[in-house]
Design a protein around this motif. Structure first.
Motif, short mmCIF file in Angstrom:
data_model
loop_
_atom_site.label_atom_id
_atom_site.label_comp_id
_atom_site.label_asym_id
_atom_site.label_seq_id
_atom_site.Cartn_x
_atom_site.Cartn_y
_atom_site.Cartn_z
N GLU A 1 0.83 -1.21 0.00
CA GLU A 1 0.00 0.00 0.00
C GLU A 1 0.87 1.26 0.00
O GLU A 1 0.58 2.22 -0.72
N TYR A 2 1.91 1.26 0.78
CA TYR A 2 2.78 2.43 0.89
C TYR A 2 3.45 2.75 -0.45
O TYR A 2 3.45 3.89 -0.89
N VAL A 3 3.98 1.73 -1.11
CA VAL A 3 4.62 1.93 -2.41
C VAL A 3 3.60 2.46 -3.42
O VAL A 3 3.87 3.41 -4.16
N ILE A 4 2.42 1.86 -3.44
CA ILE A 4 1.38 2.27 -4.39
C ILE A 4 0.97 3.72 -4.16
O ILE A 4 0.89 4.51 -5.10
N HIS A 5 0.75 4.09 -2.91
CA HIS A 5 0.35 5.47 -2.60
C HIS A 5 1.47 6.47 -2.87
O HIS A 5 1.23 7.57 -3.36
N GLU A 6 2.70 6.09 -2.55
CA GLU A 6 3.84 6.98 -2.81
C GLU A 6 4.00 7.27 -4.30
O GLU A 6 4.47 8.34 -4.68
N ALA A 7 3.58 6.33 -5.13
CA ALA A 7 3.68 6.50 -6.58
C ALA A 7 2.47 7.26 -7.15
O ALA A 7 2.44 7.55 -8.34
N GLY A 8 1.49 7.57 -6.30
CA GLY A 8 0.32 8.30 -6.75
C GLY A 8 -0.78 7.44 -7.35
O GLY A 8 -1.61 7.92 -8.12
N TYR A 9 -0.78 6.17 -7.01
CA TYR A 9 -1.80 5.23 -7.49
C TYR A 9 -2.72 4.84 -6.34
O TYR A 9 -2.49 5.21 -5.19
N GLU A 10 -3.75 4.05 -6.65
CA GLU A 10 -4.69 3.58 -5.64
C GLU A 10 -4.77 2.05 -5.66
O GLU A 10 -4.74 1.44 -6.74
N CYS A 11 -4.90 1.45 -4.48
CA CYS A 11 -4.98 -0.01 -4.39
C CYS A 11 -6.15 -0.58 -5.18
O CYS A 11 -6.06 -1.68 -5.71
#
Length: 129
Positions: free
Chosen positions: A61-71
């Motif tokens: 989740e952290y990597v996805i959010h840091e990249a500006g995406y959503e789970c």
């Protein structure tokens, strides 16, 4: 972006995945390396499978959010584990997470001989927007 789920059967629904996901007109694609129970200092967890699964999910989740995406836009999620029997004792953690985010992902679950150091589970995702 437009996604279409292809499910010629219904049995996969109980297992929290879909047979295929078609993506049209995606703006971008994020390919995540396998995320496991490794802390911010790079230390691999020695915890049990459930705690490692929770940490792997949090790291993903952290990597996805840091990249500006959503789970919710995960379209591919591969699970690697050193022990499928042990993973299935806490698989509800995974299923609850998938349901909470409304994820409809193509998945592969693989039991492997080992993962890095003391790790028991690793999640590898592809996310679109």
């Amino acid at each position: 972006m437009e996604t279409t789920v292809i499910n010629p059967w219904q049995w996969q629904d109980e297992r929290s995945y879909v047979q295929a996901v078609e993506v049209k007109q995606a703006e971008a694609t994020l390919y995540c390396s396998g995320q496991a129970a490794v802390d911010a200092d790079g230390k691999s967890s020695k915890d049990d499978m459930k705690d490692q699964l929770i940490q792997a999910i949090q790291n993903l989740e952290y990597v996805i959010h840091e990249a500006g995406y959503e789970c919710k836009n995960i379209v591919r999620l591969n699970v690697f584990t050193t022990n499928t029997t042990e993973l299935f004792t806490c698989f509800d953690v995974f299923q609850d997470w998938v349901a909470r985010h409304g994820i409809k992902q193509a998945s592969t679950l693989l039991q492997v001989e080992s993962l890095f150091e003391t790790l028991k589970v690793e999640l590898e995702a592809t996310v679109v927007k």
